[in-house]
Motif scaffolding. Structure first.
Motif, PDB file in Angstrom:
ATOM      1  N   LEU A 297       1.380  13.064   4.323  1.00 21.69           N
ATOM      2  CA  LEU A 297       0.501  11.907   4.107  1.00 21.69           C
ATOM      3  C   LEU A 297      -0.835  12.212   4.776  1.00 21.69           C
ATOM      4  O   LEU A 297      -1.089  13.351   5.174  1.00 21.69           O
ATOM      5  CB  LEU A 297       1.143  10.646   4.712  1.00 21.69           C
TER       6      LEU A 297
ATOM      7  N   ASN B  86      -2.760   7.157   7.467  1.00 23.78           N
ATOM      8  CA  ASN B  86      -1.517   6.432   7.163  1.00 23.78           C
ATOM      9  C   ASN B  86      -0.672   6.165   8.410  1.00 23.78           C
ATOM     10  O   ASN B  86       0.513   5.793   8.285  1.00 23.78           O
ATOM     11  CB  ASN B  86      -0.660   7.230   6.162  1.00 23.78           C
TER      12      ASN B  86
ATOM     13  N   ARG C 235       7.989   6.609   0.675  1.00 21.74           N
ATOM     14  CA  ARG C 235       6.628   7.031   0.308  1.00 21.74           C
ATOM     15  C   ARG C 235       6.290   6.801  -1.171  1.00 21.74           C
ATOM     16  O   ARG C 235       5.176   6.374  -1.466  1.00 21.74           O
ATOM     17  CB  ARG C 235       6.402   8.504   0.704  1.00 21.74           C
TER      18      ARG C 235
ATOM     19  N   MET D  75       5.367   3.298  -1.447  1.00 22.26           N
ATOM     20  CA  MET D  75       4.078   3.097  -0.772  1.00 22.26           C
ATOM     21  C   MET D  75       2.947   3.517  -1.713  1.00 22.26           C
ATOM     22  O   MET D  75       1.934   2.830  -1.850  1.00 22.26           O
ATOM     23  CB  MET D  75       4.059   3.961   0.495  1.00 22.26           C
ATOM     24  N   ALA D  76       3.169   4.648  -2.386  1.00 23.31           N
ATOM     25  CA  ALA D  76       2.147   5.163  -3.313  1.00 23.31           C
ATOM     26  C   ALA D  76       1.947   4.204  -4.485  1.00 23.31           C
ATOM     27  O   ALA D  76       0.851   4.113  -5.050  1.00 23.31           O
ATOM     28  CB  ALA D  76       2.559   6.547  -3.816  1.00 23.31           C
TER      29      ALA D  76
ATOM     30  N   GLY E  50       1.847   1.154  -4.173  1.00 28.49           N
ATOM     31  CA  GLY E  50       1.093   0.005  -3.667  1.00 28.49           C
ATOM     32  C   GLY E  50       1.970  -1.117  -3.157  1.00 28.49           C
ATOM     33  O   GLY E  50       1.490  -2.216  -2.880  1.00 28.49           O
TER      34      GLY E  50
ATOM     35  N   LYS F   4       4.057  -3.317  -0.509  1.00 31.70           N
ATOM     36  CA  LYS F   4       3.732  -3.609   0.887  1.00 31.70           C
ATOM     37  C   LYS F   4       4.931  -3.257   1.769  1.00 31.70           C
ATOM     38  O   LYS F   4       5.883  -4.027   1.878  1.00 31.70           O
ATOM     39  CB  LYS F   4       3.344  -5.077   1.035  1.00 31.70           C
TER      40      LYS F   4
ATOM     41  N   GLY G 229       2.155   3.642   7.049  1.00 35.99           N
ATOM     42  CA  GLY G 229       1.851   2.652   6.017  1.00 35.99           C
ATOM     43  C   GLY G 229       0.617   3.066   5.238  1.00 35.99           C
ATOM     44  O   GLY G 229       0.059   4.148   5.448  1.00 35.99           O
ATOM     45  N   SER G 230       0.185   2.186   4.357  1.00 35.41           N
ATOM     46  CA  SER G 230      -1.001   2.501   3.559  1.00 35.41           C
ATOM     47  C   SER G 230      -2.226   2.547   4.472  1.00 35.41           C
ATOM     48  O   SER G 230      -2.214   2.011   5.594  1.00 35.41           O
ATOM     49  CB  SER G 230      -1.215   1.430   2.491  1.00 35.41           C
ATOM     50  N   GLU G 231      -3.280   3.170   3.986  1.00 36.46           N
ATOM     51  CA  GLU G 231      -4.519   3.256   4.758  1.00 36.46           C
ATOM     52  C   GLU G 231      -5.030   1.840   5.088  1.00 36.46           C
ATOM     53  O   GLU G 231      -5.504   1.578   6.182  1.00 36.46           O
ATOM     54  CB  GLU G 231      -5.546   4.009   3.908  1.00 36.46           C
ATOM     55  N   GLU G 232      -4.840   0.928   4.137  1.00 36.66           N
ATOM     56  CA  GLU G 232      -5.350  -0.434   4.360  1.00 36.66           C
ATOM     57  C   GLU G 232      -4.585  -1.141   5.470  1.00 36.66           C
ATOM     58  O   GLU G 232      -5.183  -1.707   6.394  1.00 36.66           O
ATOM     59  CB  GLU G 232      -5.259  -1.259   3.062  1.00 36.66           C
TER      60      GLU G 232
ATOM     61  N   CYS H 192      -2.802   0.177   7.854  1.00 27.92           N
ATOM     62  CA  CYS H 192      -3.024   0.853   9.135  1.00 27.92           C
ATOM     63  C   CYS H 192      -4.415   0.505   9.688  1.00 27.92           C
ATOM     64  O   CYS H 192      -4.580   0.299  10.895  1.00 27.92           O
ATOM     65  CB  CYS H 192      -2.867   2.366   8.986  1.00 27.92           C
TER      66      CYS H 192
END
Ligand SMILES: Cc1ncc(COP(=O)(O)O)c(C=O)c1O
Length: 363
Positions: free
Chosen positions: A86, A90, A210, A213-214, A216, A218, A241-244, A246
């Motif tokens: 990742l 992330n 993952r 997660m990819a 989208g 939650k 987690g997702s970039e958002e 995190c």
């Protein structure tokens, strides 16, 4: 003049206090024992000690204690990114995985929200929920196993987070990767699924979230260096987690929440494949030794794959004190609604033998 209690945030007034495993020195002083003779099998620590690579790196880092640690945890996040395939963005690094769960709650929970978890799930989920004024929804665990269908059914439009640990503490049970992925997939899109994998390194198979997660979905995964890596005293854990998500959690994180030796120790421990496989092997043998012993003694216990077992011991609360007098610290589970049960951490072969021998006196 108002008292402090009148001034405090409302949830603080009723916030339960986390009851940790009793420290060796405290028990030794209380019962007049030599600390060197006391064994602690109460906090699911690693009986092999710390990862040697982690220990050496943490020691070396002590020379730089006059410097602040890297607040961005750059190198640890880079290493984790490589391990998980990742990106560093992330990951959120915490002062133990306990902290990342509190940060998740702080970032997302408010009064009126509901948080779903099992009735004998790791207690921090409840503490994190209550701390931010949200409502715990505790789903009964028949036979002390998670009922994933009932957990899904407990989700309402007010649900913000669903917590699940596999293996779960204090019961030690696991849910299969397929069941976990199915639960994650079944949740409404605005519910955050938090999979707590504190003991994942002891399992042969873990859920890979993952791909979800990819897509989208939650969801976040938490891990720790406290167990299989043997670094509980350093306090390092992380959230994936997702970039958002995190990015949001990082906003509520203290700038230097993970200290300098802790970062160095965790980075180095990630490379300690030899120690990790030794920990896994020793733990599997220890679980077998304790399971066999408990069976021989006729005590009911919950089969488990983590580094502890929950066992039903006659007069457990009294046994907890009697064991301490004999220099053996375990964990009573009354606070988990499991009166009569003790949680036994896997120790070295000699420690396990001593524990079983002391337990034999309660038959
Ligand atoms: C299921 C589970 N999750 C999380 C933790 C927190 O571990 P730490 O804060 O040391 O990373 C523990 C500790 O015992 C645990 O049992």
């Amino acid at each position: 003049m108002a008292s402090y209690s009148e001034l405090a945030n409302r949830p603080v007034l009723t916030q339960p206090v986390y009851e940790a495993g009793r420290p060796i020195e405290v028990v030794a002083r209380e019962f007049g024992l030599d600390p060197a003779s006391v064994i602690k099998l109460a906090s699911n620590e690693n009986p092999l000690g710390p990862s040697p690579l982690g220990l050496a790196a943490a020691r070396k880092a002590l020379e730089n204690l006059h410097l602040y640690p890297d607040g961005g945890c750059t190198f640890l996040r880079e290493k984790l990114a490589a391990k998980w395939s990742l990106r560093p963005s992330n990951f959120v690094i915490g002062n133990g995985s306990n902290e990342v769960m509190i940060l998740l709650a702080q970032a997302f929970l408010r009064p009126g929200d509901e948080v779903v978890f099992g009735s004998q799930a790791f207690i921090v989920y409840k503490l994190a929920t209550l701390l931010f004024g949200a409502t715990p929804v505790e789903v009964p665990m028949p036979g002390f196993r998670h009922d994933l269908a009932a957990m899904r059914a407990a989700v309402t439009p007010r649900t913000r987070i669903v917590f699940l640990a596999s293996p779960n503490n204090p019961t030690g049970g696991t849910d299969s990767p397929e069941e976990i992925v199915a639960l994650a997939r079944s949740l409404p899109e605005d519910v955050i699924f938090c999979l707590d994998e504190a003991y994942a390194e002891y399992l042969d198979r873990t859920a890979d979230l993952r791909p979800l997660m990819a897509e989208g979905r939650k969801l976040v995964v938490t891990r720790t260096f406290s167990k299989a890596y043997g670094l509980a005293g350093l306090r390092v854990g992380y959230l994936v987690g997702s970039e958002e998500v995190c990015g949001l959690i990082n906003r509520v994180r203290q700038p230097f929440n993970v200290n300098l030796p802790a970062l160095a120790g965790a980075e180095a421990a990630l490379d300690d494949a030899e120690f990790l496989s030794r920990s896994r092997r020793a733990n599997a043998e220890g679980v077998a030794q304790l399971s066999d012993g408990l069976r021989r003694l006729g005590f009911e216990f919950i089969p488990g794959h983590a580094n502890f077992l929950a066992a039903k011991i006659p007069n457990a609360e009294e046994a907890f004190t009697t064991l301490q007098k004999a220099g053996v610290i375990v964990r009573p589970l009354k606070g988990y609604g499991m009166g009569g049960w003790l949680r036994l951490t896997v120790g070295t072969p000699a420690q396990n033998e001593r524990l079983l021998s002391e337990l034999s006196k309660f038959r």
